[in-house]
Write a protein that holds these residues in place. Sequence first.
Motif, PDB file in Angstrom:
ATOM      1  N   PRO A  28       1.142  -1.397  -0.431  1.00  0.00           N
ATOM      2  CA  PRO A  28       0.334  -0.224   0.340  1.00  0.00           C
ATOM      3  C   PRO A  28       0.816   1.137   0.083  1.00  0.00           C
ATOM      4  N   GLU A  29       0.291   2.253  -0.462  1.00  0.00           N
ATOM      5  CA  GLU A  29       1.140   3.827  -0.774  1.00  0.00           C
ATOM      6  C   GLU A  29       1.786   4.232   0.659  1.00  0.00           C
ATOM      7  N   GLU A  30       0.958   4.058   1.804  1.00  0.00           N
ATOM      8  CA  GLU A  30       0.748   4.965   3.221  1.00  0.00           C
ATOM      9  C   GLU A  30       2.370   3.578   3.740  1.00  0.00           C
ATOM     10  N   ILE A  31       2.397   2.656   3.707  1.00  0.00           N
ATOM     11  CA  ILE A  31       3.421   1.469   3.540  1.00  0.00           C
ATOM     12  C   ILE A  31       5.153   1.939   3.030  1.00  0.00           C
ATOM     13  N   GLN A  32       5.027   2.384   1.466  1.00  0.00           N
ATOM     14  CA  GLN A  32       5.736   2.914   1.042  1.00  0.00           C
ATOM     15  C   GLN A  32       6.340   3.970   1.098  1.00  0.00           C
ATOM     16  N   LYS A  33       5.782   5.208   1.599  1.00  0.00           N
ATOM     17  CA  LYS A  33       5.896   6.464   1.626  1.00  0.00           C
ATOM     18  C   LYS A  33       6.827   6.275   3.285  1.00  0.00           C
ATOM     19  N   MET A  34       6.803   5.593   4.172  1.00  0.00           N
ATOM     20  CA  MET A  34       7.443   5.433   5.345  1.00  0.00           C
ATOM     21  C   MET A  34       7.942   5.377   5.135  1.00  0.00           C
ATOM     22  N   SER A  35       9.318   6.185   6.251  1.00  0.00           N
ATOM     23  CA  SER A  35      10.546   6.185   6.208  1.00  0.00           C
ATOM     24  C   SER A  35      10.602   5.102   6.774  1.00  0.00           C
ATOM     25  N   GLU A  61      10.797   3.771  10.434  1.00  0.00           N
ATOM     26  CA  GLU A  61       9.814   3.226  10.854  1.00  0.00           C
ATOM     27  C   GLU A  61       9.880   1.322  10.312  1.00  0.00           C
ATOM     28  N   LYS A  62       9.842   1.128   9.178  1.00  0.00           N
ATOM     29  CA  LYS A  62       9.510  -0.163   9.293  1.00  0.00           C
ATOM     30  C   LYS A  62      10.504  -1.233   9.791  1.00  0.00           C
TER      31      LYS A  62
END
Length: 133
Positions: free
Chosen positions: A11-18, A21-22
């Motif tokens: 999902p885009e929100e996960i792809q945009k995470m720094s 945060e991952k």
Amino acid sequence: MDRHIPIHALPEEIQKMSPEEKVCKYCGVSYLILHEFKAMEEKLKAMEKEVKFYQGSVKREKGLQEKLQSLSQEFEQCKIDSESKSERIQDASMQLKNQQNEFQRVQKELSHLQQELKTKCRQSQVFRNRYVK
């Protein structure tokens, strides 16, 4: 090593995470292993290209070193030939100078003998004229 290509994109929100945060801040393990694998695959591809380049450069360097050695030997041979030819030219120049000196000496001697011949011819003519009288 088989590569797993996921069917569904993140999902885009996960792809945009720094990246912070991952990844777990305590143990350093990624929450999104796939993301880390992709990053590592890209690094691996870049390193493989770099290794191929360096392998090629080693082969090119060896070829260039062989060519340099060949050209060095050829240069040394040309240098030796040049020195030999210079010596031969000096010898030929000395011989030419000696022959020119000898030629001048012979010319002077010839000139002197021609003068003597003229003198003797005149004397002979004078004696002939006296004898005829």
